[in-house]
Scaffold this motif. Sequence first.
Motif, PDB file in Angstrom:
ATOM      1  N   PHE A 123      40.647  33.087  52.503  1.00  0.00           N
ATOM      2  CA  PHE A 123      40.932  34.513  52.646  1.00  0.00           C
ATOM      3  C   PHE A 123      42.033  34.942  51.680  1.00  0.00           C
ATOM      4  O   PHE A 123      41.912  35.974  51.007  1.00  0.00           O
ATOM      5  CB  PHE A 123      41.344  34.816  54.096  1.00  0.00           C
ATOM      6  N   LEU A 124      43.109  34.154  51.587  1.00  0.00           N
ATOM      7  CA  LEU A 124      44.191  34.485  50.656  1.00  0.00           C
ATOM      8  C   LEU A 124      43.712  34.457  49.205  1.00  0.00           C
ATOM      9  O   LEU A 124      44.126  35.300  48.393  1.00  0.00           O
ATOM     10  CB  LEU A 124      45.365  33.532  50.844  1.00  0.00           C
ATOM     11  N   MET A 125      42.846  33.512  48.880  1.00  0.00           N
ATOM     12  CA  MET A 125      42.279  33.486  47.531  1.00  0.00           C
ATOM     13  C   MET A 125      41.473  34.752  47.250  1.00  0.00           C
ATOM     14  O   MET A 125      41.561  35.331  46.160  1.00  0.00           O
ATOM     15  CB  MET A 125      41.374  32.260  47.357  1.00  0.00           C
ATOM     16  N   SER A 126      40.718  35.204  48.224  1.00  0.00           N
ATOM     17  CA  SER A 126      39.925  36.425  48.059  1.00  0.00           C
ATOM     18  C   SER A 126      40.816  37.638  47.867  1.00  0.00           C
ATOM     19  O   SER A 126      40.571  38.471  46.985  1.00  0.00           O
ATOM     20  CB  SER A 126      39.024  36.633  49.281  1.00  0.00           C
ATOM     21  N   VAL A 127      41.846  37.729  48.679  1.00  0.00           N
ATOM     22  CA  VAL A 127      42.773  38.857  48.565  1.00  0.00           C
ATOM     23  C   VAL A 127      43.478  38.833  47.210  1.00  0.00           C
ATOM     24  O   VAL A 127      43.633  39.878  46.554  1.00  0.00           O
ATOM     25  CB  VAL A 127      43.794  38.843  49.724  1.00  0.00           C
ATOM     26  N   ALA A 128      43.880  37.650  46.743  1.00  0.00           N
ATOM     27  CA  ALA A 128      44.531  37.545  45.436  1.00  0.00           C
ATOM     28  C   ALA A 128      43.582  37.982  44.323  1.00  0.00           C
ATOM     29  O   ALA A 128      43.993  38.671  43.386  1.00  0.00           O
ATOM     30  CB  ALA A 128      45.006  36.107  45.197  1.00  0.00           C
ATOM     31  N   GLY A 129      42.321  37.617  44.417  1.00  0.00           N
ATOM     32  CA  GLY A 129      41.344  38.039  43.422  1.00  0.00           C
ATOM     33  C   GLY A 129      41.132  39.539  43.420  1.00  0.00           C
ATOM     34  O   GLY A 129      41.026  40.172  42.364  1.00  0.00           O
ATOM     35  N   ILE A 130      41.074  40.135  44.605  1.00  0.00           N
ATOM     36  CA  ILE A 130      40.901  41.589  44.703  1.00  0.00           C
ATOM     37  C   ILE A 130      42.136  42.308  44.166  1.00  0.00           C
ATOM     38  O   ILE A 130      42.019  43.283  43.413  1.00  0.00           O
ATOM     39  CB  ILE A 130      40.604  41.999  46.162  1.00  0.00           C
ATOM     40  N   LEU A 131      43.325  41.825  44.540  1.00  0.00           N
ATOM     41  CA  LEU A 131      44.549  42.451  44.032  1.00  0.00           C
ATOM     42  C   LEU A 131      44.640  42.338  42.510  1.00  0.00           C
ATOM     43  O   LEU A 131      45.045  43.293  41.842  1.00  0.00           O
ATOM     44  CB  LEU A 131      45.776  41.818  44.686  1.00  0.00           C
ATOM     45  N   ASN A 132      44.250  41.207  41.969  1.00  0.00           N
ATOM     46  CA  ASN A 132      44.273  41.041  40.515  1.00  0.00           C
ATOM     47  C   ASN A 132      43.311  42.024  39.845  1.00  0.00           C
ATOM     48  O   ASN A 132      43.632  42.600  38.809  1.00  0.00           O
ATOM     49  CB  ASN A 132      43.930  39.616  40.117  1.00  0.00           C
ATOM     50  N   TYR A 133      42.149  42.236  40.438  1.00  0.00           N
ATOM     51  CA  TYR A 133      41.198  43.188  39.886  1.00  0.00           C
ATOM     52  C   TYR A 133      41.812  44.583  39.806  1.00  0.00           C
ATOM     53  O   TYR A 133      41.704  45.256  38.781  1.00  0.00           O
ATOM     54  CB  TYR A 133      39.915  43.216  40.724  1.00  0.00           C
ATOM     55  N   TYR A 134      42.462  45.005  40.886  1.00  0.00           N
ATOM     56  CA  TYR A 134      43.045  46.352  40.886  1.00  0.00           C
ATOM     57  C   TYR A 134      44.286  46.444  40.003  1.00  0.00           C
ATOM     58  O   TYR A 134      44.570  47.499  39.443  1.00  0.00           O
ATOM     59  CB  TYR A 134      43.331  46.816  42.316  1.00  0.00           C
ATOM     60  N   LEU A 135      45.009  45.348  39.852  1.00  0.00           N
ATOM     61  CA  LEU A 135      46.136  45.359  38.909  1.00  0.00           C
ATOM     62  C   LEU A 135      45.633  45.527  37.475  1.00  0.00           C
ATOM     63  O   LEU A 135      46.243  46.252  36.683  1.00  0.00           O
ATOM     64  CB  LEU A 135      46.963  44.080  39.035  1.00  0.00           C
ATOM     65  N   VAL A 136      44.545  44.883  37.156  1.00  0.00           N
ATOM     66  CA  VAL A 136      43.955  45.036  35.821  1.00  0.00           C
ATOM     67  C   VAL A 136      43.403  46.448  35.658  1.00  0.00           C
ATOM     68  O   VAL A 136      43.613  47.097  34.626  1.00  0.00           O
ATOM     69  CB  VAL A 136      42.844  43.981  35.589  1.00  0.00           C
ATOM     70  N   PHE A 137      42.736  46.936  36.673  1.00  0.00           N
ATOM     71  CA  PHE A 137      42.100  48.255  36.604  1.00  0.00           C
ATOM     72  C   PHE A 137      43.119  49.383  36.448  1.00  0.00           C
ATOM     73  O   PHE A 137      42.948  50.274  35.626  1.00  0.00           O
ATOM     74  CB  PHE A 137      41.243  48.471  37.856  1.00  0.00           C
ATOM     75  N   PHE A 138      44.201  49.347  37.241  1.00  0.00           N
ATOM     76  CA  PHE A 138      45.166  50.436  37.226  1.00  0.00           C
ATOM     77  C   PHE A 138      46.320  50.231  36.247  1.00  0.00           C
ATOM     78  O   PHE A 138      46.785  51.188  35.625  1.00  0.00           O
ATOM     79  CB  PHE A 138      45.734  50.679  38.630  1.00  0.00           C
ATOM     80  N   PHE A 139      46.820  49.018  36.121  1.00  0.00           N
ATOM     81  CA  PHE A 139      48.046  48.783  35.356  1.00  0.00           C
ATOM     82  C   PHE A 139      47.849  47.906  34.121  1.00  0.00           C
ATOM     83  O   PHE A 139      48.814  47.639  33.418  1.00  0.00           O
ATOM     84  CB  PHE A 139      49.113  48.133  36.257  1.00  0.00           C
ATOM     85  N   ARG A 140      46.627  47.458  33.875  1.00  0.00           N
ATOM     86  CA  ARG A 140      46.342  46.586  32.738  1.00  0.00           C
ATOM     87  C   ARG A 140      47.173  45.298  32.747  1.00  0.00           C
ATOM     88  O   ARG A 140      47.528  44.769  31.707  1.00  0.00           O
ATOM     89  CB  ARG A 140      46.536  47.302  31.406  1.00  0.00           C
ATOM     90  N   SER A 141      47.510  44.819  33.929  1.00  0.00           N
ATOM     91  CA  SER A 141      48.247  43.558  34.092  1.00  0.00           C
ATOM     92  C   SER A 141      47.299  42.528  34.688  1.00  0.00           C
ATOM     93  O   SER A 141      46.801  42.706  35.796  1.00  0.00           O
ATOM     94  CB  SER A 141      49.442  43.741  35.027  1.00  0.00           C
ATOM     95  N   ASP A 142      47.071  41.466  33.947  1.00  0.00           N
ATOM     96  CA  ASP A 142      46.141  40.441  34.406  1.00  0.00           C
ATOM     97  C   ASP A 142      46.914  39.188  34.792  1.00  0.00           C
ATOM     98  O   ASP A 142      47.569  38.572  33.965  1.00  0.00           O
ATOM     99  CB  ASP A 142      45.137  40.115  33.307  1.00  0.00           C
ATOM    100  N   PHE A 143      46.832  38.831  36.077  1.00  0.00           N
ATOM    101  CA  PHE A 143      47.496  37.636  36.594  1.00  0.00           C
ATOM    102  C   PHE A 143      46.496  36.536  36.929  1.00  0.00           C
ATOM    103  O   PHE A 143      46.816  35.601  37.647  1.00  0.00           O
ATOM    104  CB  PHE A 143      48.308  37.989  37.845  1.00  0.00           C
ATOM    105  N   GLU A 144      45.283  36.658  36.401  1.00  0.00           N
ATOM    106  CA  GLU A 144      44.221  35.708  36.735  1.00  0.00           C
ATOM    107  C   GLU A 144      44.614  34.274  36.396  1.00  0.00           C
ATOM    108  O   GLU A 144      44.384  33.355  37.189  1.00  0.00           O
ATOM    109  CB  GLU A 144      42.937  36.083  36.003  1.00  0.00           C
ATOM    110  N   LYS A 145      45.218  34.069  35.240  1.00  0.00           N
ATOM    111  CA  LYS A 145      45.605  32.711  34.835  1.00  0.00           C
ATOM    112  C   LYS A 145      46.607  32.123  35.819  1.00  0.00           C
ATOM    113  O   LYS A 145      46.509  30.962  36.216  1.00  0.00           O
ATOM    114  CB  LYS A 145      46.205  32.750  33.430  1.00  0.00           C
ATOM    115  N   TYR A 146      47.561  32.919  36.276  1.00  0.00           N
ATOM    116  CA  TYR A 146      48.576  32.442  37.224  1.00  0.00           C
ATOM    117  C   TYR A 146      47.977  32.191  38.604  1.00  0.00           C
ATOM    118  O   TYR A 146      48.332  31.219  39.277  1.00  0.00           O
ATOM    119  CB  TYR A 146      49.730  33.439  37.321  1.00  0.00           C
ATOM    120  N   ILE A 147      47.068  33.058  39.008  1.00  0.00           N
ATOM    121  CA  ILE A 147      46.430  32.888  40.313  1.00  0.00           C
ATOM    122  C   ILE A 147      45.577  31.619  40.329  1.00  0.00           C
ATOM    123  O   ILE A 147      45.619  30.840  41.286  1.00  0.00           O
ATOM    124  CB  ILE A 147      45.585  34.135  40.667  1.00  0.00           C
ATOM    125  N   LYS A 148      44.821  31.399  39.251  1.00  0.00           N
ATOM    126  CA  LYS A 148      44.006  30.188  39.179  1.00  0.00           C
ATOM    127  C   LYS A 148      44.872  28.937  39.170  1.00  0.00           C
ATOM    128  O   LYS A 148      44.544  27.936  39.789  1.00  0.00           O
ATOM    129  CB  LYS A 148      43.104  30.227  37.947  1.00  0.00           C
TER     130      LYS A 148
END
Length: 161
Positions: A123-148
């Motif tokens: 569940f936490l992994m899913s939430v982190a993925g969703i939050l990363n998507y919206y961070l990229v969408f709204f703020f152009r900040s991609d934390f995917e590498k750090y989350i992975k």
Amino acid sequence: MDQDTLGTIAPLAIVTLISVVQNAFFAIKVEHESKHCNGKGFQRLGSSAFDRVYIANQNCGHTYPTFLAMLWCAGLLCSPAPAAFAGLVYLFVRQKYFVGYLGERTQSTPGYLFGKRIIFFLFLMSVAGILNYYLVFFFRSDFEKYIKMMTSAISPLLLIP
């Protein structure tokens, strides 16, 4: 289908297929216990051995849709390798729960609690993925590498009871 997409979903599909085989095993145990109790087929007689197998199967069946949803969301939205690893650990724990439930009911408690922890991790992994998507969408900040990196580092800790 391109190789990147296939490489992403293949581990999740393998875990899903293993879980289907495990569900079939549980169903066969229920059928076998039913025939063993009365010899006429699937009928619920109130036998304590049958009741334990039947209830363990029902409990595993109730959590199965949640497990599949969390597995695929975590794998697709965050990182497939740690999600598949957590899924395999969950299947092992679910087997432990099922077998523990066939003995004394207190033997199934560790498997149940461990399974809840794995579902929470997915569940936490899913939430982190969703939050990363919206961070990229709204703020152009991609934390995917750090989350992975974090999920890959944390997933082996799931093995600690």
